[in-house]
Design a protein around this motif. Structure first.
Motif, PDB file in Angstrom:
ATOM      1  N   GLU A 182       0.835  -1.202   0.000  1.00 41.56           N
ATOM      2  CA  GLU A 182       0.000   0.000   0.000  1.00 41.56           C
ATOM      3  C   GLU A 182       0.871   1.254   0.000  1.00 41.56           C
ATOM      4  OE1 GLU A 182      -2.477   2.186  -0.745  1.00 41.56           O
ATOM      5  OE2 GLU A 182      -3.666   0.492  -0.034  1.00 41.56           O
ATOM      6  N   SER A 183       0.457   2.245  -0.791  1.00 43.83           N
ATOM      7  CA  SER A 183       1.205   3.502  -0.858  1.00 43.83           C
ATOM      8  C   SER A 183       0.394   4.697  -0.349  1.00 43.83           C
ATOM      9  CB  SER A 183       1.621   3.793  -2.303  1.00 43.83           C
ATOM     10  OG  SER A 183       0.477   3.989  -3.121  1.00 43.83           O
ATOM     11  N   HIS A 184      -0.912   4.533  -0.216  1.00 38.86           N
ATOM     12  CA  HIS A 184      -1.796   5.626   0.213  1.00 38.86           C
ATOM     13  C   HIS A 184      -1.626   6.850  -0.691  1.00 38.86           C
ATOM     14  CE1 HIS A 184      -3.408   3.595   3.605  1.00 38.86           C
ATOM     15  NE2 HIS A 184      -2.320   3.621   4.342  1.00 38.86           N
ATOM     16  N   THR A 185      -1.472   6.607  -1.977  1.00 34.39           N
ATOM     17  CA  THR A 185      -1.189   7.698  -2.913  1.00 34.39           C
ATOM     18  C   THR A 185      -2.262   8.784  -2.880  1.00 34.39           C
ATOM     19  OG1 THR A 185       0.085   6.240  -4.372  1.00 34.39           O
ATOM     20  CG2 THR A 185      -0.782   8.274  -5.337  1.00 34.39           C
ATOM     21  N   GLU A 186      -3.521   8.393  -2.874  1.00 36.83           N
ATOM     22  CA  GLU A 186      -4.589   9.402  -2.914  1.00 36.83           C
ATOM     23  C   GLU A 186      -4.627  10.228  -1.640  1.00 36.83           C
ATOM     24  OE1 GLU A 186      -6.147  10.265  -5.619  1.00 36.83           O
ATOM     25  OE2 GLU A 186      -4.862   8.733  -6.533  1.00 36.83           O
ATOM     26  N   GLU A 187      -4.420   9.591  -0.500  1.00 31.27           N
ATOM     27  CA  GLU A 187      -4.376  10.341   0.760  1.00 31.27           C
ATOM     28  C   GLU A 187      -3.183  11.278   0.776  1.00 31.27           C
ATOM     29  OE1 GLU A 187      -5.115   8.131   4.424  1.00 31.27           O
ATOM     30  OE2 GLU A 187      -5.794   6.459   3.191  1.00 31.27           O
ATOM     31  N   ARG A 188      -2.053  10.803   0.268  1.00 29.93           N
ATOM     32  CA  ARG A 188      -0.852  11.631   0.247  1.00 29.93           C
ATOM     33  C   ARG A 188      -1.027  12.827  -0.691  1.00 29.93           C
ATOM     34  NH1 ARG A 188       3.976   9.272   1.492  1.00 29.93           N
ATOM     35  NH2 ARG A 188       4.970   9.951  -0.425  1.00 29.93           N
ATOM     36  N   LYS A 190      -3.549  14.573  -1.085  1.00 34.77           N
ATOM     37  CA  LYS A 190      -4.311  15.620  -0.382  1.00 34.77           C
ATOM     38  C   LYS A 190      -3.440  16.409   0.588  1.00 34.77           C
ATOM     39  CE  LYS A 190      -8.473  12.756  -0.604  1.00 34.77           C
ATOM     40  NZ  LYS A 190      -9.435  11.943   0.190  1.00 34.77           N
ATOM     41  N   ASN A 191      -2.292  15.855   0.946  1.00 35.74           N
ATOM     42  CA  ASN A 191      -1.362  16.538   1.845  1.00 35.74           C
ATOM     43  C   ASN A 191      -0.383  17.334   0.987  1.00 35.74           C
ATOM     44  OD1 ASN A 191       0.847  17.208   3.533  1.00 35.74           O
ATOM     45  ND2 ASN A 191       0.411  15.484   4.891  1.00 35.74           N
ATOM     46  N   GLN A 192      -0.678  18.619   0.807  1.00 34.23           N
ATOM     47  CA  GLN A 192       0.089  19.444  -0.133  1.00 34.23           C
ATOM     48  C   GLN A 192       1.564  19.546   0.223  1.00 34.23           C
ATOM     49  OE1 GLN A 192      -0.742  20.942  -3.130  1.00 34.23           O
ATOM     50  NE2 GLN A 192      -2.463  19.528  -2.888  1.00 34.23           N
ATOM     51  N   VAL A 193       1.861  19.666   1.505  1.00 30.98           N
ATOM     52  CA  VAL A 193       3.262  19.797   1.923  1.00 30.98           C
ATOM     53  C   VAL A 193       4.035  18.525   1.579  1.00 30.98           C
ATOM     54  CG1 VAL A 193       4.811  20.083   3.899  1.00 30.98           C
ATOM     55  CG2 VAL A 193       2.696  21.429   3.755  1.00 30.98           C
ATOM     56  N   TRP A 195       3.153  16.096  -0.565  1.00 30.24           N
ATOM     57  CA  TRP A 195       3.149  15.824  -2.003  1.00 30.24           C
ATOM     58  C   TRP A 195       4.158  16.719  -2.737  1.00 30.24           C
ATOM     59  CZ3 TRP A 195       0.954  11.842  -4.440  1.00 30.24           C
ATOM     60  CH2 TRP A 195       0.899  11.859  -5.838  1.00 30.24           C
ATOM     61  N   GLN A 196       4.201  17.986  -2.370  1.00 33.40           N
ATOM     62  CA  GLN A 196       5.113  18.915  -3.037  1.00 33.40           C
ATOM     63  C   GLN A 196       6.573  18.597  -2.717  1.00 33.40           C
ATOM     64  OE1 GLN A 196       4.704  21.228  -5.449  1.00 33.40           O
ATOM     65  NE2 GLN A 196       2.685  20.279  -5.513  1.00 33.40           N
ATOM     66  N   HIS A 197       6.812  18.092  -1.503  1.00 35.50           N
ATOM     67  CA  HIS A 197       8.179  17.691  -1.167  1.00 35.50           C
ATOM     68  C   HIS A 197       8.671  16.640  -2.156  1.00 35.50           C
ATOM     69  CE1 HIS A 197      11.663  16.173   1.060  1.00 35.50           C
ATOM     70  NE2 HIS A 197      11.187  14.956   0.837  1.00 35.50           N
ATOM     71  N   TYR A 198       7.874  15.595  -2.355  1.00 36.42           N
ATOM     72  CA  TYR A 198       8.297  14.521  -3.260  1.00 36.42           C
ATOM     73  C   TYR A 198       8.250  14.955  -4.723  1.00 36.42           C
ATOM     74  CZ  TYR A 198       8.548  11.240   0.589  1.00 36.42           C
ATOM     75  OH  TYR A 198       8.921  10.601   1.743  1.00 36.42           O
ATOM     76  N   GLU A 199       7.332  15.829  -5.044  1.00 38.50           N
ATOM     77  CA  GLU A 199       7.242  16.316  -6.423  1.00 38.50           C
ATOM     78  C   GLU A 199       8.518  17.084  -6.791  1.00 38.50           C
ATOM     79  OE1 GLU A 199       5.729  16.866 -10.194  1.00 38.50           O
ATOM     80  OE2 GLU A 199       4.838  15.648  -8.592  1.00 38.50           O
ATOM     81  N   ARG A 299       2.603  10.119  17.942  1.00 37.22           N
ATOM     82  CA  ARG A 299       1.420  10.204  17.075  1.00 37.22           C
ATOM     83  C   ARG A 299       1.701  11.095  15.866  1.00 37.22           C
ATOM     84  NH1 ARG A 299      -3.483  11.980  18.557  1.00 37.22           N
ATOM     85  NH2 ARG A 299      -4.640  10.193  17.732  1.00 37.22           N
ATOM     86  N   SER A 300       2.416  12.196  16.081  1.00 39.64           N
ATOM     87  CA  SER A 300       2.754  13.090  14.974  1.00 39.64           C
ATOM     88  C   SER A 300       3.648  12.384  13.958  1.00 39.64           C
ATOM     89  CB  SER A 300       3.450  14.338  15.520  1.00 39.64           C
ATOM     90  OG  SER A 300       3.851  15.183  14.471  1.00 39.64           O
ATOM     91  N   PHE A 301       4.645  11.648  14.451  1.00 43.71           N
ATOM     92  CA  PHE A 301       5.554  10.909  13.581  1.00 43.71           C
ATOM     93  C   PHE A 301       4.806   9.900  12.726  1.00 43.71           C
ATOM     94  CE2 PHE A 301       7.934   6.912  13.065  1.00 43.71           C
ATOM     95  CZ  PHE A 301       8.982   7.340  12.269  1.00 43.71           C
ATOM     96  N   MET A 302       3.893   9.149  13.355  1.00 40.69           N
ATOM     97  CA  MET A 302       3.170   8.120  12.600  1.00 40.69           C
ATOM     98  C   MET A 302       2.184   8.725  11.611  1.00 40.69           C
ATOM     99  SD  MET A 302       2.655   5.103  15.412  1.00 40.69           S
ATOM    100  CE  MET A 302       2.325   6.176  16.792  1.00 40.69           C
ATOM    101  N   HIS A 303       1.584   9.844  11.971  1.00 37.52           N
ATOM    102  CA  HIS A 303       0.656  10.468  11.029  1.00 37.52           C
ATOM    103  C   HIS A 303       1.388  11.038   9.826  1.00 37.52           C
ATOM    104  CE1 HIS A 303      -2.134  13.642   9.499  1.00 37.52           C
ATOM    105  NE2 HIS A 303      -2.965  12.632   9.606  1.00 37.52           N
ATOM    106  N   GLU A 304       2.549  11.630  10.055  1.00 39.46           N
ATOM    107  CA  GLU A 304       3.311  12.213   8.948  1.00 39.46           C
ATOM    108  C   GLU A 304       3.815  11.144   7.982  1.00 39.46           C
ATOM    109  OE1 GLU A 304       6.436  14.475  10.697  1.00 39.46           O
ATOM    110  OE2 GLU A 304       5.069  15.962  11.573  1.00 39.46           O
ATOM    111  N   GLY A 305       4.283  10.013   8.524  1.00 37.84           N
ATOM    112  CA  GLY A 305       4.864   8.991   7.665  1.00 37.84           C
ATOM    113  C   GLY A 305       3.908   7.886   7.266  1.00 37.84           C
ATOM    114  N   LYS A 306       3.095   7.430   8.217  1.00 37.53           N
ATOM    115  CA  LYS A 306       2.227   6.272   7.982  1.00 37.53           C
ATOM    116  C   LYS A 306       0.778   6.662   7.701  1.00 37.53           C
ATOM    117  CE  LYS A 306       5.851   3.845   9.219  1.00 37.53           C
ATOM    118  NZ  LYS A 306       6.697   3.150   8.227  1.00 37.53           N
ATOM    119  N   LEU A 307       0.467   7.966   7.895  1.00 39.63           N
ATOM    120  CA  LEU A 307      -0.849   8.514   7.558  1.00 39.63           C
ATOM    121  C   LEU A 307      -1.984   7.926   8.393  1.00 39.63           C
ATOM    122  CD1 LEU A 307      -0.554   8.788   3.668  1.00 39.63           C
ATOM    123  CD2 LEU A 307      -0.156  10.545   5.385  1.00 39.63           C
ATOM    124  N   PHE A 308      -1.741   7.703   9.675  1.00 44.52           N
ATOM    125  CA  PHE A 308      -2.833   7.367  10.585  1.00 44.52           C
ATOM    126  C   PHE A 308      -2.517   7.923  11.963  1.00 44.52           C
ATOM    127  CE2 PHE A 308       0.034   3.814  11.398  1.00 44.52           C
ATOM    128  CZ  PHE A 308      -0.093   3.605  12.769  1.00 44.52           C
TER     129      PHE A 308
END
Length: 528
Positions: A182-188, A190-193, A195-199, A299-308
């Motif tokens: 799983e990559s959670h591409t669609e959820e990612r 929506k996270n502009q910061v 998504w733009q980092h990787y873009e 919790r912040s670490f897991m939300h930023e990287g794992k998206l939950f």
């Protein structure tokens, strides 16, 4: 409850696959079905599925502490994204100055010309070397001692991504196994910061600067997501890397997990065992976050990287399973403790249990970041500096706060091990201080990582020495009786036995395994 799982893909049903054969053999199919059932019964776990958590592993029977669950080699491996320069062959630290050995083909820093990872599948391959060599000016050529930390991090972040994308031609089957994660591409998206980092840092750099136009943006983003969601950070004896494994990623998350994992120092294979007794049908869990972090940071670490957002028992409890390792001294009344009033509300208030003072989570987090920066600025071998840190913040942080515990953990390890503070050189006061820190740390780890866990094994080994030395001193000066000495000796034996039993589970060649052998040797010399 375990954290949300990531992978919602399903393996094809074997029975369904059989129905496509032109000629059927009912007896053979029945025999194969029975064999599959036997294998499932023998396996310590099975895969279950939840609409919320996706696929995850549960115990297929009651499991005892120390049972081996998974041993598997990585599908892909590469440097972490910490920004620390490492050898692309063995992941040991390297420098970026002019004296550092570099690959003749691409000029990327390597530990030495005889690095065992050169031209190896999980190291610096010829294919990778050629790609970097053709782009030397925009790749390794930028890695010098004048390069800023952010640029170094950006370049090393590309390595693992490129290695996975290279697998498309070199090993399509292995690439397919990674692509199913799983990559959670669609959820990612929506996270502009994020998504733009990787873009900007990955997609544009690979396609425009490195001129790898055949790589599709969506596929690059998918690989970035797969890494964020599923990778493990590993490393033995100073090495640091991140990896993807075929099935270990299926374990659910919990901030107080029931498994412990390590990795082999040569093959990088993951070795995953139960750390305590696990009930039948109980989810098998590991922690995606570092134990010595408070709830806000975890919790912040897991939300930023794992998206939950984690909602496990520890995260839900203001006192974190009794450890209280996020509590601060109330800055107003100085008597009460400041704790999260709603631990699962990341932006909620923190309140004092003695007065009416409240503080917003964002303000508290900024304060903790400043304290953490102070701790990070202290060399890990600087005993006076670490002791001073404990003194400076003892009126700000409660004794079990994770930042104080981090300092105490370093002190547990370096007291008795560095010049000027070797055991024969230490004063009784310093030895007693080492004992106290070990006991305080062990008390918290017994709550957060109980059972056969590496941290418990390491601290028990560190604790046995001051207990023994202080007992001998007290006996010689007549401060304790022979009976009391024997009681303390029994504690030393128990600490060494537990340390041996835990650390000898670590792979041969690791520092922890050597420590386990040292514990076994000490027991042998004591006649135990």
């Amino acid at each position: 409850m375990p954290g949300r799982k990531k992978n919602n893909h399903h393996h094809k049903n074997k029975k369904h696959q059989k129905s496509h054969h032109k000629e059927r053999n009912p007896e053979k199919e029945q025999e194969e079905d029975e064999q599959e059932q036997d294998q499932e019964q023998e396996s310590p776990f099975r895969i279950e599925h939840s609409d919320i958590y996706g696929r995850y592993l549960v115990a297929s029977r009651q499991l005892e502490a120390g049972e081996l669950l998974i041993t598997e080699e990585p599908l892909a491996i590469g440097p972490c994204v910490s920004g620390d320069p490492v050898c692309l062959g063995c992941y040991q630290p390297v420098s970026l100055d002019s004296t550092q050995y570099r690959c003749p083909g691409c000029q990327w820093p390597l530990c030495r010309d005889s690095c065992p990872g050169i031209h190896q599948p999980h190291g610096h391959t010829s294919e990778e070397c050629q790609l970097y060599g053709e782009r030397r000016a925009v790749a390794a050529g930028l890695l010098t001692d004048r390069t800023g930390p952010a640029e170094v991090r950006d370049l090393y972040e590309l390595v693992m991504i490129v290695r996975i994308l290279l697998l498309r031609q070199r090993d399509p089957e292995q690439f397919a196994a990674i692509e199913r994660m799983e990559s959670h591409t669609e959820e990612r998206r929506k996270n502009q910061v994020l998504w733009q980092h990787y873009e900007q840092k990955v997609v544009q750099r690979l396609r425009e600067v490195w001129q790898l136009e055949d790589l599709q943006p969506e596929q690059i983003h998918q690989v970035c997501g797969i890494l964020d969601v599923n990778c493990f950070e590993i490393g033995q004896n100073g090495a640091k890397a991140r990896t993807l494994y075929p099935s270990a990623f299926l374990l659910a998350h919990d901030c107080s997990p029931n498994t412990a994992h390590t990795d082999h120092p040569e093959s990088y294979a993951i070795i995953l065992r139960t750390s305590r007794r696990v009930r039948e049908r109980e989810a098998l869990t590991l922690s995606y976050a570092y134990t010595l972090q408070g709830t806000l940071k975890r919790r912040s670490f897991m939300h930023e990287g794992k998206l939950f957002w984690c909602v496990c028992q520890r995260c839900s409890d203001p006192r974190e399973l009794g450890s209280d390792c996020s509590a601060l001294v109330c800055p107003v009344c100085r008597q009460g403790s400041l704790r999260a009033q709603e631990p699962l509300n990341q932006e909620g208030s923190w309140g004092c249990d003695k007065c009416d003072h409240k503080m917003l989570a964002k303000d508290l987090e900024s304060r903790l970041d400043r304290i953490n920066n102070d701790l990070e600025a202290i060399d890990v071998h600087d005993i006076p500096g670490l002791e001073n840190f404990l003194v400076r913040y003892r009126e700000v942080l409660r004794p079990n706060h994770y930042l104080l515990l981090s300092a105490k953990y370093s002190l547990c390890q370096i007291y008795g091990r560095i010049e000027g503070y070797l055991l024969p050189q230490m004063s009784p006061e310093d030895i007693a201080r080492k004992e106290r820190y070990c006991r305080e740390f062990l008390e918290i780890i017994d709550l957060l990582e109980p059972g056969l866990t590496r941290l418990r094994g390491l601290i028990m080994y560190e604790l046995h020495a001051p207990v023994m030395v202080l007992a001998q001193m007290a006996l010689q000066t007549g401060k304790i009786s022979r009976q009391e000495f024997q009681r303390r000796l029994k504690e030393v034996v128990r600490l060494l036995q537990n340390s041996r039993d835990i650390l000898c589970l670590e792979p041969e060649g690791s520092n922890e395994h050597e420590m386990g052998k040292a514990a076994a040797d000490a027991l042998s010399k004591m006649g135990c």
